[in-house]
Write a protein that holds these residues in place. Sequence first.
Motif, PDB file in Angstrom:
ATOM      1  N   THR A  52     -49.568 -15.621 -67.313  1.00  0.00           N
ATOM      2  CA  THR A  52     -50.684 -15.927 -68.196  1.00  0.00           C
ATOM      3  C   THR A  52     -50.184 -16.682 -69.417  1.00  0.00           C
ATOM      4  O   THR A  52     -49.048 -16.527 -69.854  1.00  0.00           O
ATOM      5  CB  THR A  52     -51.389 -14.645 -68.639  1.00  0.00           C
ATOM      6  OG1 THR A  52     -50.464 -13.856 -69.375  1.00  0.00           O
ATOM      7  CG2 THR A  52     -51.893 -13.858 -67.457  1.00  0.00           C
ATOM      8  N   SER A  53     -51.040 -17.500 -69.972  1.00  0.00           N
ATOM      9  CA  SER A  53     -50.663 -18.328 -71.118  1.00  0.00           C
ATOM     10  C   SER A  53     -50.625 -17.531 -72.410  1.00  0.00           C
ATOM     11  O   SER A  53     -49.996 -17.935 -73.384  1.00  0.00           O
ATOM     12  CB  SER A  53     -51.647 -19.496 -71.269  1.00  0.00           C
ATOM     13  OG  SER A  53     -52.966 -19.015 -71.425  1.00  0.00           O
ATOM     14  N   VAL A 111     -55.101   2.210 -81.137  1.00  0.00           N
ATOM     15  CA  VAL A 111     -54.631   1.308 -80.085  1.00  0.00           C
ATOM     16  C   VAL A 111     -55.651   1.282 -78.965  1.00  0.00           C
ATOM     17  O   VAL A 111     -56.501   2.171 -78.854  1.00  0.00           O
ATOM     18  CB  VAL A 111     -53.255   1.745 -79.534  1.00  0.00           C
ATOM     19  CG1 VAL A 111     -52.177   1.572 -80.586  1.00  0.00           C
ATOM     20  CG2 VAL A 111     -53.301   3.192 -79.051  1.00  0.00           C
ATOM     21  N   GLU A 112     -55.549   0.283 -78.135  1.00  0.00           N
ATOM     22  CA  GLU A 112     -56.451   0.159 -77.000  1.00  0.00           C
ATOM     23  C   GLU A 112     -55.693   0.511 -75.732  1.00  0.00           C
ATOM     24  O   GLU A 112     -54.665  -0.093 -75.423  1.00  0.00           O
ATOM     25  CB  GLU A 112     -57.002  -1.257 -76.895  1.00  0.00           C
ATOM     26  CG  GLU A 112     -58.036  -1.406 -75.803  1.00  0.00           C
ATOM     27  CD  GLU A 112     -58.707  -2.771 -75.814  1.00  0.00           C
ATOM     28  OE1 GLU A 112     -59.408  -3.066 -74.839  1.00  0.00           O
ATOM     29  OE2 GLU A 112     -58.499  -3.522 -76.775  1.00  0.00           O
ATOM     30  N   PRO A 113     -56.187   1.483 -74.981  1.00  0.00           N
ATOM     31  CA  PRO A 113     -55.501   1.864 -73.743  1.00  0.00           C
ATOM     32  C   PRO A 113     -55.305   0.671 -72.813  1.00  0.00           C
ATOM     33  O   PRO A 113     -56.161  -0.202 -72.698  1.00  0.00           O
ATOM     34  CB  PRO A 113     -56.451   2.901 -73.133  1.00  0.00           C
ATOM     35  CG  PRO A 113     -57.160   3.488 -74.308  1.00  0.00           C
ATOM     36  CD  PRO A 113     -57.343   2.340 -75.258  1.00  0.00           C
ATOM     37  N   GLY A 114     -54.149   0.652 -72.164  1.00  0.00           N
ATOM     38  CA  GLY A 114     -53.854  -0.405 -71.208  1.00  0.00           C
ATOM     39  C   GLY A 114     -53.146  -1.597 -71.788  1.00  0.00           C
ATOM     40  O   GLY A 114     -52.688  -2.465 -71.046  1.00  0.00           O
ATOM     41  N   GLU A 115     -53.021  -1.679 -73.114  1.00  0.00           N
ATOM     42  CA  GLU A 115     -52.352  -2.838 -73.688  1.00  0.00           C
ATOM     43  C   GLU A 115     -50.849  -2.602 -73.760  1.00  0.00           C
ATOM     44  O   GLU A 115     -50.372  -1.464 -73.832  1.00  0.00           O
ATOM     45  CB  GLU A 115     -52.922  -3.163 -75.068  1.00  0.00           C
ATOM     46  CG  GLU A 115     -52.718  -2.089 -76.110  1.00  0.00           C
ATOM     47  CD  GLU A 115     -53.418  -2.422 -77.429  1.00  0.00           C
ATOM     48  OE1 GLU A 115     -54.088  -3.472 -77.484  1.00  0.00           O
ATOM     49  OE2 GLU A 115     -53.311  -1.638 -78.378  1.00  0.00           O
ATOM     50  N   ALA A 116     -50.097  -3.697 -73.740  1.00  0.00           N
ATOM     51  CA  ALA A 116     -48.647  -3.634 -73.815  1.00  0.00           C
ATOM     52  C   ALA A 116     -48.214  -3.891 -75.255  1.00  0.00           C
ATOM     53  O   ALA A 116     -48.636  -4.880 -75.866  1.00  0.00           O
ATOM     54  CB  ALA A 116     -48.024  -4.665 -72.878  1.00  0.00           C
ATOM     55  N   PRO A 221     -51.166  -9.207 -73.207  1.00  0.00           N
ATOM     56  CA  PRO A 221     -51.841  -8.723 -71.993  1.00  0.00           C
ATOM     57  C   PRO A 221     -50.838  -8.082 -71.033  1.00  0.00           C
ATOM     58  O   PRO A 221     -49.695  -8.531 -70.923  1.00  0.00           O
ATOM     59  CB  PRO A 221     -52.451  -9.996 -71.401  1.00  0.00           C
ATOM     60  CG  PRO A 221     -52.585 -10.927 -72.561  1.00  0.00           C
ATOM     61  CD  PRO A 221     -51.410 -10.628 -73.457  1.00  0.00           C
ATOM     62  N   ILE A 222     -51.289  -7.058 -70.345  1.00  0.00           N
ATOM     63  CA  ILE A 222     -50.375  -6.298 -69.498  1.00  0.00           C
ATOM     64  C   ILE A 222     -49.810  -7.151 -68.374  1.00  0.00           C
ATOM     65  O   ILE A 222     -48.655  -6.994 -67.976  1.00  0.00           O
ATOM     66  CB  ILE A 222     -51.068  -5.037 -68.951  1.00  0.00           C
ATOM     67  CG1 ILE A 222     -50.046  -4.130 -68.245  1.00  0.00           C
ATOM     68  CG2 ILE A 222     -52.218  -5.387 -68.027  1.00  0.00           C
ATOM     69  CD1 ILE A 222     -50.611  -2.792 -67.832  1.00  0.00           C
ATOM     70  N   VAL A 356     -57.331  -9.264 -67.550  1.00  0.00           N
ATOM     71  CA  VAL A 356     -56.733  -9.220 -66.217  1.00  0.00           C
ATOM     72  C   VAL A 356     -55.883  -7.956 -66.089  1.00  0.00           C
ATOM     73  O   VAL A 356     -54.923  -7.776 -66.839  1.00  0.00           O
ATOM     74  CB  VAL A 356     -55.863 -10.461 -65.957  1.00  0.00           C
ATOM     75  CG1 VAL A 356     -55.281 -10.412 -64.544  1.00  0.00           C
ATOM     76  CG2 VAL A 356     -56.675 -11.730 -66.167  1.00  0.00           C
ATOM     77  N   PRO A 357     -56.213  -7.065 -65.163  1.00  0.00           N
ATOM     78  CA  PRO A 357     -55.401  -5.854 -64.971  1.00  0.00           C
ATOM     79  C   PRO A 357     -54.220  -6.137 -64.055  1.00  0.00           C
ATOM     80  O   PRO A 357     -54.114  -7.217 -63.459  1.00  0.00           O
ATOM     81  CB  PRO A 357     -56.381  -4.889 -64.304  1.00  0.00           C
ATOM     82  CG  PRO A 357     -57.249  -5.800 -63.475  1.00  0.00           C
ATOM     83  CD  PRO A 357     -57.385  -7.082 -64.269  1.00  0.00           C
ATOM     84  N   LEU A 358     -53.343  -5.167 -63.928  1.00  0.00           N
ATOM     85  CA  LEU A 358     -52.331  -5.240 -62.875  1.00  0.00           C
ATOM     86  C   LEU A 358     -53.015  -4.960 -61.546  1.00  0.00           C
ATOM     87  O   LEU A 358     -53.787  -4.007 -61.415  1.00  0.00           O
ATOM     88  CB  LEU A 358     -51.229  -4.214 -63.104  1.00  0.00           C
ATOM     89  CG  LEU A 358     -50.160  -4.531 -64.141  1.00  0.00           C
ATOM     90  CD1 LEU A 358     -49.082  -3.463 -64.123  1.00  0.00           C
ATOM     91  CD2 LEU A 358     -49.546  -5.898 -63.921  1.00  0.00           C
ATOM     92  N   THR A 359     -52.735  -5.777 -60.548  1.00  0.00           N
ATOM     93  CA  THR A 359     -53.364  -5.621 -59.243  1.00  0.00           C
ATOM     94  C   THR A 359     -52.290  -5.581 -58.160  1.00  0.00           C
ATOM     95  O   THR A 359     -51.245  -6.227 -58.277  1.00  0.00           O
ATOM     96  CB  THR A 359     -54.338  -6.778 -58.964  1.00  0.00           C
ATOM     97  OG1 THR A 359     -53.695  -8.022 -59.275  1.00  0.00           O
ATOM     98  CG2 THR A 359     -55.581  -6.648 -59.830  1.00  0.00           C
ATOM     99  N   VAL A 360     -52.591  -4.840 -57.095  1.00  0.00           N
ATOM    100  CA  VAL A 360     -51.606  -4.615 -56.033  1.00  0.00           C
ATOM    101  C   VAL A 360     -52.310  -4.641 -54.678  1.00  0.00           C
ATOM    102  O   VAL A 360     -53.406  -4.080 -54.534  1.00  0.00           O
ATOM    103  CB  VAL A 360     -50.913  -3.245 -56.208  1.00  0.00           C
ATOM    104  CG1 VAL A 360     -49.929  -2.989 -55.069  1.00  0.00           C
ATOM    105  CG2 VAL A 360     -50.198  -3.165 -57.547  1.00  0.00           C
ATOM    106  N   PHE A 361     -51.690  -5.298 -53.703  1.00  0.00           N
ATOM    107  CA  PHE A 361     -52.083  -5.141 -52.300  1.00  0.00           C
ATOM    108  C   PHE A 361     -51.231  -4.005 -51.739  1.00  0.00           C
ATOM    109  O   PHE A 361     -50.036  -4.172 -51.481  1.00  0.00           O
ATOM    110  CB  PHE A 361     -51.851  -6.431 -51.508  1.00  0.00           C
ATOM    111  CG  PHE A 361     -52.854  -7.510 -51.793  1.00  0.00           C
ATOM    112  CD1 PHE A 361     -54.132  -7.466 -51.248  1.00  0.00           C
ATOM    113  CD2 PHE A 361     -52.528  -8.580 -52.622  1.00  0.00           C
ATOM    114  CE1 PHE A 361     -55.064  -8.456 -51.517  1.00  0.00           C
ATOM    115  CE2 PHE A 361     -53.452  -9.571 -52.893  1.00  0.00           C
ATOM    116  CZ  PHE A 361     -54.727  -9.511 -52.343  1.00  0.00           C
ATOM    117  N   GLY A 362     -51.852  -2.832 -51.597  1.00  0.00           N
ATOM    118  CA  GLY A 362     -51.102  -1.656 -51.183  1.00  0.00           C
ATOM    119  C   GLY A 362     -50.840  -1.634 -49.687  1.00  0.00           C
ATOM    120  O   GLY A 362     -51.738  -1.846 -48.874  1.00  0.00           O
ATOM    121  N   HIS A 363     -49.598  -1.383 -49.326  1.00  0.00           N
ATOM    122  CA  HIS A 363     -49.083  -1.228 -47.959  1.00  0.00           C
ATOM    123  C   HIS A 363     -49.812  -2.093 -46.916  1.00  0.00           C
ATOM    124  O   HIS A 363     -50.363  -1.564 -45.932  1.00  0.00           O
ATOM    125  CB  HIS A 363     -49.095   0.242 -47.520  1.00  0.00           C
ATOM    126  CG  HIS A 363     -50.380   0.971 -47.744  1.00  0.00           C
ATOM    127  ND1 HIS A 363     -51.456   0.865 -46.907  1.00  0.00           N
ATOM    128  CD2 HIS A 363     -50.756   1.840 -48.708  1.00  0.00           C
ATOM    129  CE1 HIS A 363     -52.427   1.624 -47.335  1.00  0.00           C
ATOM    130  NE2 HIS A 363     -52.032   2.217 -48.431  1.00  0.00           N
TER     131      HIS A 363
END
Length: 850
Positions: A52-53, A111-116, A221-222, A356-363
């Motif tokens: 991300t920019s 603080v805002e949950p989910g932020e880095a 952003p995370i 934009v959250p962290l996203t995963v294609f699980g197994h």
Amino acid sequence: MLRRLRSCPSVAGLLAALLLSGCAGDAEPPKHLLRLWRDVEPAEVTTAGAMTSAGPDVVWSTSFDGTDGAKWYRAVAWGKDAITHRPVKPSGGALILEEGDALASVVLLDVEPGEALEIVATARSEGEGTSEPVVLMAAVEFKERFDPATRWTAGEIADLFNTERNASYLVTVVPEREPQNASVRLVVDQQTEVLALYFPVPLDGLPERLVVDRVAVTREPIDAYFARGGDVPRVERIESEWASAGPSVGPVRVQFDRDEREGLIALAGATYRYELEPSDVERRLDLALGLRESNSAARARFIVSLDGTRLIDEAHDAPTSIDEPAWHDRTITIPPSPARRQVLEFATEAVPGSRVPLTVFGHPTLHPRRVDAPKRPNVVLISLDTLRPDRLGAYGHGDAVTPHIDALANDGWTFTRAYSTSSYTLPSHGSMLTGLYPAYHGAVDVVDELDPEHTPFLARQLADAGYVTAAFTGGGYVGPSYGFGVGFDRYSLNDPVWAYDTLRGKTLIRTMSWRRVPMKMNLLRRYGEQTVTDFVAAQDADTPFFLFLHTFIVHNYAPNKRWLREFDLFDERGREEPFNHKAREAYNEGDEDVDPTDVYEQYMPYYDATISMADDFVGAVVEAVERAGLGDDTLILVTSDHGEEFGEHGVFGHGVTLYDSNTRVPLIARLPRSVREAHALAGAPGAGSEIDRLVSLVDLAPWILRTVGLEPDPRMETLGAAGDMPLGDSQPGRTRLFIELDTHVSRKSAVVRGASKLLTHSESDGELLDEEIVELYDIINDPAESFDRTRIDPALTRDLRAAISEHHDLGTLVNPRGVRAVDLDSIDPDKLENLRALGYLIGDEDDDGK
């Protein structure tokens, strides 16, 4: 086309051979599945846009001049063993940390949950400096609004800084006269409302007067934080030979919803492209869409395409509370393509106007609909924590409440002399799932973990043989943080059998939280019995699966209301009868006024009620297997990690002694039809038989592997058998076994051989473990272990003591304790050669290590 991760004929290559171009002359038949995140390299990985920019920006800083706008407090002593927080306004341009009436300076930040975040403190010493690091700052996340008027004990403050159970981060610095930067990077937990920065002053003062000149907090952003290589709680990158495009792509192990899964990290803009070999049959693709929780409008689109046609095109919001699922399971059918390769792509896109959250294609797992090789049997291994065999009808209990377990025993084998390898959860489950004694797998105490590099794992060997692998457990000592997740595609830490509709159950849910990941009732419902049975129903008929199930329900004496009612555990006003451990604890501490009979009578109805709950769960799992048409094709085992003492040797509970009441366990196995038929032809016992061979939990993993047609890892045979030849492949069995309870400063050991059992107890003086107590029992004629025979049979005592000493020596070679020198001449040369061949002994005979 897909390139193999290893050259032919490696395990990964054999897995790839099923659907992709194969190795000429592969000796093994093709496997029944292909793990797209692990077994092969994508044909192409695109990361355009994945970075991300947005970069870090400063959200707060202070130079201690009173203009930062934050709320500052000073933690001070209040009466005896109490601490409170008084508001202060910083001034003077610096924060001085030195011994005085203040225990710490504290600033509270919204603080805002989910932020880095990255927090940097600049500090210096006004003295000559020291080489010893000191804690400069602790970042502590609060899940509720901070009330400075609350009075804390010193212990409660210390618990805030417990990095294992709380989201807290300790920042150290070596004091020097020149300014030093100390920093921490973190991702704010989804439930956090306030971040507190503590600048503590130890009770005995600081070695130097420290001056903190500046503190700054930056945010980003995370997804950008992760793409730059930042660590995110419960997200672990898996080493890969192909993930060279940067930290924003590649295989990961992720825990959302207390459900840990492996898969592909899928930051917005990243695309994974696979080329599938031609196939004249349809295939099935199983996967999960996963999003990290957030507390704001975080949203992403998941796209799975085949030859440009979108098979999945779904936008999902990251869950903003525990009530919303973080995983979305999906199944796709891949149509036949006999004449050409197909292109399969996984991608995610950002949703305009949303974070934009962290996203995963699980197994993502590809199954064929037809294979040339016969399918191996499925395996279901059920561990009912803390279950004594003598409370089951299958083991002769006349008033048993276990019809489903007893029915399973009628259709299978009941092992009447099965033993655990320890008397508490961590080491015994380590043996169950690795085929090694605790001395060899090393996870003997709460500070230990299983070593994935030097330890064989049942799940990993089955996964490499083409099994889908999944676990639903109570977590805790059976959690991935102790290494148990190795080899599992998914590993849930939500007990599938739990009491959440009673006061006792709710209390346990609050207290049974591990490694910062709280246990919540709605999560338990989401991953309870129904999810387990749904997993069984969803399995591909042509692909074998390994399902490991574990529950603490018997361990914690917390039956649901249905069982409270059935076991008459309500008082005359319809309320749950009082239940606590005070009487047990008083008895265990030596209170002579406590009658053990009263404690026993209090406990047993609750114990039996939870056994009945566990039995009901076993029945539901077996029924799901039958309903799916897999009953004849599945090995089902029910066991426990240890028993429970009810005052037999002056103790209530477990993890204290190694007597049979604590270490005898049930072991019931119902074999697949094909295995039963083969055994019948070989003259093995039939269904409903009792097997009186000596059996250890250490035998389970190698026996399961042999039963499904696989050769066990040789370490299981060498370090699990410890030189004792098993008594045959059709049923596990041995001539002797060992039991251990090791806290690194105290070690209790036992060896069982035939009718004899020897127990030893050793304590550490800081350098050596010296044996202090030795007991010998005839456990056939004296099952209560009440008459010590050491003086009657000194020769047998010496012989069995020597066996324990050799077992300890071998364990020290594999996992050096640093407190005991090992005489290699005392160890059988064949055993030493086996250890050396397995890589445990390196170099000269005087060298030892892993």
